[in-house]
Structures are given as structure tokens and as C-alpha cells.
Design an enzyme around this catalytic site. Sequence first.
Site, PDB file in Angstrom:
ATOM      1  N   HIS A  18       0.824  -1.213   0.000  1.00  0.00           N
ATOM      2  CA  HIS A  18       0.000   0.000   0.000  1.00  0.00           C
ATOM      3  C   HIS A  18       0.859   1.265   0.000  1.00  0.00           C
ATOM      4  O   HIS A  18       0.467   2.277  -0.570  1.00  0.00           O
ATOM      5  CB  HIS A  18      -0.975  -0.032   1.187  1.00  0.00           C
ATOM      6  CG  HIS A  18      -2.016  -1.089   1.021  1.00  0.00           C
ATOM      7  ND1 HIS A  18      -2.717  -1.647   2.066  1.00  0.00           N
ATOM      8  CD2 HIS A  18      -2.480  -1.713  -0.097  1.00  0.00           C
ATOM      9  CE1 HIS A  18      -3.560  -2.558   1.605  1.00  0.00           C
ATOM     10  NE2 HIS A  18      -3.433  -2.620   0.290  1.00  0.00           N
ATOM     11  N   HIS A  41      -8.060  -7.107  -8.121  1.00  0.00           N
ATOM     12  CA  HIS A  41      -8.407  -8.040  -7.031  1.00  0.00           C
ATOM     13  C   HIS A  41      -8.583  -7.169  -5.791  1.00  0.00           C
ATOM     14  O   HIS A  41      -7.687  -7.062  -4.950  1.00  0.00           O
ATOM     15  CB  HIS A  41      -7.297  -9.070  -6.816  1.00  0.00           C
ATOM     16  CG  HIS A  41      -7.099 -10.018  -7.959  1.00  0.00           C
ATOM     17  ND1 HIS A  41      -6.565  -9.626  -9.164  1.00  0.00           N
ATOM     18  CD2 HIS A  41      -7.362 -11.341  -8.079  1.00  0.00           C
ATOM     19  CE1 HIS A  41      -6.520 -10.676  -9.980  1.00  0.00           C
ATOM     20  NE2 HIS A  41      -6.994 -11.731  -9.343  1.00  0.00           N
ATOM     21  N   SER A 102      -6.755  -1.589  -0.552  1.00  0.00           N
ATOM     22  CA  SER A 102      -6.211  -0.849  -1.691  1.00  0.00           C
ATOM     23  C   SER A 102      -7.231   0.053  -2.404  1.00  0.00           C
ATOM     24  O   SER A 102      -6.885   1.200  -2.739  1.00  0.00           O
ATOM     25  CB  SER A 102      -5.546  -1.803  -2.682  1.00  0.00           C
ATOM     26  OG  SER A 102      -6.415  -2.839  -3.072  1.00  0.00           O
ATOM     27  N   GLU A 120     -13.789  -7.294  -8.099  1.00  0.00           N
ATOM     28  CA  GLU A 120     -13.711  -8.335  -7.077  1.00  0.00           C
ATOM     29  C   GLU A 120     -14.617  -9.491  -7.509  1.00  0.00           C
ATOM     30  O   GLU A 120     -15.764  -9.281  -7.854  1.00  0.00           O
ATOM     31  CB  GLU A 120     -14.134  -7.748  -5.722  1.00  0.00           C
ATOM     32  CG  GLU A 120     -14.384  -8.726  -4.597  1.00  0.00           C
ATOM     33  CD  GLU A 120     -13.181  -9.629  -4.257  1.00  0.00           C
ATOM     34  OE1 GLU A 120     -12.068  -9.133  -4.076  1.00  0.00           O
ATOM     35  OE2 GLU A 120     -13.395 -10.860  -4.198  1.00  0.00           O
ATOM     36  N   GLY A 146     -11.008 -10.684 -12.197  1.00  0.00           N
ATOM     37  CA  GLY A 146     -10.014  -9.630 -12.433  1.00  0.00           C
ATOM     38  C   GLY A 146      -9.090  -9.934 -13.596  1.00  0.00           C
ATOM     39  O   GLY A 146      -8.598  -9.024 -14.268  1.00  0.00           O
ATOM     40  N   ASP A 166      -3.376  -7.922  -7.529  1.00  0.00           N
ATOM     41  CA  ASP A 166      -3.054  -8.406  -6.184  1.00  0.00           C
ATOM     42  C   ASP A 166      -3.831  -9.693  -5.882  1.00  0.00           C
ATOM     43  O   ASP A 166      -4.715  -9.708  -5.021  1.00  0.00           O
ATOM     44  CB  ASP A 166      -3.423  -7.276  -5.192  1.00  0.00           C
ATOM     45  CG  ASP A 166      -3.108  -7.634  -3.756  1.00  0.00           C
ATOM     46  OD1 ASP A 166      -2.287  -8.534  -3.526  1.00  0.00           O
ATOM     47  OD2 ASP A 166      -3.687  -6.998  -2.857  1.00  0.00           O
TER      48      ASP A 166
HETATM   49  C1  LIG Z   1      -5.068 -10.142  -1.613  1.00  0.00           C
HETATM   50  S1  LIG Z   1      -6.786  -9.867  -1.650  1.00  0.00           S
HETATM   51  C2  LIG Z   1      -6.936  -8.229  -2.206  1.00  0.00           C
HETATM   52  C3  LIG Z   1      -6.524  -7.189  -1.267  1.00  0.00           C
HETATM   53  C4  LIG Z   1      -6.650  -5.787  -1.795  1.00  0.00           C
HETATM   54  N1  LIG Z   1      -6.036  -5.639  -3.118  1.00  0.00           N
HETATM   55  C5  LIG Z   1      -5.991  -4.831  -0.850  1.00  0.00           C
HETATM   56  O1  LIG Z   1      -4.793  -4.564  -1.024  1.00  0.00           O
HETATM   57  O2  LIG Z   1      -6.668  -4.332   0.047  1.00  0.00           O
HETATM   58  C6  LIG Z   1      -7.301 -10.740  -3.068  1.00  0.00           C
HETATM   59  C7  LIG Z   1      -8.768 -10.570  -3.412  1.00  0.00           C
HETATM   60  O3  LIG Z   1      -8.968 -11.122  -4.709  1.00  0.00           O
HETATM   61  C8  LIG Z   1     -10.235 -11.733  -4.752  1.00  0.00           C
HETATM   62  N2  LIG Z   1     -10.187 -12.647  -5.916  1.00  0.00           N
HETATM   63  C9  LIG Z   1      -9.761 -13.914  -5.992  1.00  0.00           C
HETATM   64  N3  LIG Z   1      -9.763 -14.349  -7.268  1.00  0.00           N
HETATM   65  C10 LIG Z   1     -10.177 -13.301  -8.017  1.00  0.00           C
HETATM   66  C11 LIG Z   1     -10.354 -13.088  -9.411  1.00  0.00           C
HETATM   67  N4  LIG Z   1     -10.113 -14.066 -10.300  1.00  0.00           N
HETATM   68  N5  LIG Z   1     -10.782 -11.878  -9.833  1.00  0.00           N
HETATM   69  C12 LIG Z   1     -11.028 -10.870  -8.943  1.00  0.00           C
HETATM   70  N6  LIG Z   1     -10.878 -11.010  -7.619  1.00  0.00           N
HETATM   71  C13 LIG Z   1     -10.453 -12.205  -7.160  1.00  0.00           C
HETATM   72  C14 LIG Z   1     -10.376 -12.383  -3.405  1.00  0.00           C
HETATM   73  O4  LIG Z   1     -11.736 -12.611  -3.106  1.00  0.00           O
HETATM   74  C15 LIG Z   1      -9.728 -11.313  -2.502  1.00  0.00           C
HETATM   75  O5  LIG Z   1     -10.695 -10.419  -2.041  1.00  0.00           O
END
Ligand SMILES: C[S@@+](CC[C@H](N)C(=O)[O-])C[C@H]1O[C@@H](n2cnc3c(N)ncnc32)[C@H](O)[C@@H]1O
Length: 282
Positions: A18, A41, A102, A120, A146, A166
Site C-alpha cells: 500500500h 483483485h 487498496s 472483485e 479480475g 493483487d
Molecule cells: C489479496 S486480496 C486483495 C486485497 C486488496 N487488493 C488490498 O490490497 O486491500 C485478493 C482478493 O482477490 C479476490 N479474488 C480472488 N480471485 C479473483 C479473481 N479471479 N478476480 C477478482 N478477484 C479475485 C479475493 O476474493 C480477494 O478479495
Amino acid sequence: MNYRHAFHAGGFADVVKHLILTRLIEYLKLKPAAFRVIDTHAGIGRYDLTGDEAARSPEWRDGIARLLERPLPEAAAALAKPYLDVVRGENPGGGLTIYPGSPLLARKLLRAQDRLFAIELQPEDAAALGQVFAGDIQTRVIALDGWLALGAQLPPKEKRGLVLVDPPFEVEGEFERLVEGLVKAHKRFPAGVYALWYPLKDRRERDAFLGALVATGIAKMLRIEVTVRPPATPPLLFGTGMIVVNPPFTLEAELKQLLPPLASVLADASRGGWRMEWIRGE
Ligand SMILES: C[S@@+](CC[C@H](N)C(=O)[O-])C[C@H]1O[C@@H](n2cnc3c(N)ncnc32)[C@H](O)[C@@H]1O
């Protein structure tokens, strides 16, 4: 897939990721032209650190809580200010009960002309994220894969933008998808700034990932890593990595100020470290 970012919110990996994200956004703001942040993500945007998940696994205590408690040297503190201002703004009574993810961090730093697209996949998480940004005309929350967005949403109409990728790294093949995703996205939007997060868990996997990135032929890729403990067997998360493609020319100098004190604040008993190198230059 049952990844829950609430377990990890505000942990050391979030803090480093971040901070880099906020430096990238602050740079984009130096020009008046609008830009778009695309968070592929995105998670749920706002994390309750007193909630069940964060309380069961209080990674934030060794992450954001440490950073708030231990002052950074002056130059690093100035660079961390936009990030810490958002965190403090989410905790108006002092203390630390809320951590901004994020998309919320990005949104808080945008100007009136900029846009945020937050993607998401998990329907409940996308709904929670939608609540965070309800009524916000500068933000679009999209419940979608994503990886598909890397094709469908690029290039942004502003022609300036930052793409944060991410993924949770909970399923096989995430490193490969990250490389394929970058290649696809970069073809559509070569001028974009890309920030790709990866875990430091298994060094062989990491090295294969770096090799695959070099083999893409994409120029201007900066590798940034912060470690908080030595690697272990069986593999355990020992650090956090970020590849920034097309980084602002100021980023390297900024991170030279930020990463050393950050690594010492976040590391277990001074066993941490950091590195930064170009994996491909011009
Ligand atoms: C590491 S977390 C994200 C944290 C966020 N970027 C942050 O920094 O606050 C990963 C997220 O991706 C989501 N996710 C998993 N596979 C995904 C996909 N194919 N497309 C979009 N989101 C996805 C999960 O549900 C989760 O909420």
C-alpha cells in the site's frame, strides 16, 4: 476459493504494497490530466480490525500498528504521509480499529478528475465493496474475474492509469497467470503503470516467476522486495514482493529512503531486509 483478506489486512505485506501504491498515485497526480486506477483483485475495501477474522489472526499488529507506533526518519515519514493520513483518517478517534484496503486508499487520494475501477470476484466481497463506494460517481465496483478485466478494461479512456494486480495466491498457477495477465494487459495498454504483488514464500517459485517476466521482453520492470524473517522449510511467508512496470522515475529514489527503515520496523527481531533492482531496464 475461500480466501479472506480480513485475516491479513494491515499485515506487513499490505503495508509495503500500500505504501508503494500510494507513491505511484501521488506521482500520477503531479500532472493535471485525469488518470484511472484499476484494482483487479480489490477485496472489500475497509477492514474491521476488531472483527472475528482480524482478531483471530492479528497480522496488523506486526504491520500497520508498528508503523503507527514507531516514527520513521524525516524523509521516509514525508513519503509515507499520504498513506498514513488515510489510515489515520479511517480511525478518527485515534487508535486503530479500521484498515483501508487498496481501493479505499486509492480512492481517498484521487482528485475530482480521476477514476477508480475496483474489481472483485467473490459476490459477497463485491457487495461489501459496493457498499463502501455507494453513491460515489468516481468509482465503479465490478463483480468480475479480475484476470478478464485486464483485457476488457484496458486501455482506460483517460489513457493514463495504474493497474494493481493483487491475487490471493491460494490456488495453483497464480504466478503464471500474473505473467500472462501482464503480457495481455501490456499489449493493450503499454504506457500503463502496473503494480504486481507476489509473495515471498518459496524462492524457486519466485525465481521462476522473475525468469518468466524477463522472457516477456517487456521493458522497465522494477523488482521490490521486503523480507521480515529468513526463509523457512516448509515454506512460510517470509517477505513481500512487487513488480512495478513503467515506474515513475522518482520511485527508485523514494524507495531507497523508505524501504530500509520500513524493513527494520516490520521485521522480526532485526532479521529483515530489502532489495530493489531492475529486472529489465529500457
Ligand atoms: C489479496 S486480496 C486483495 C486485497 C486488496 N487488493 C488490498 O490490497 O486491500 C485478493 C482478493 O482477490 C479476490 N479474488 C480472488 N480471485 C479473483 C479473481 N479471479 N478476480 C477478482 N478477484 C479475485 C479475493 O476474493 C480477494 O478479495
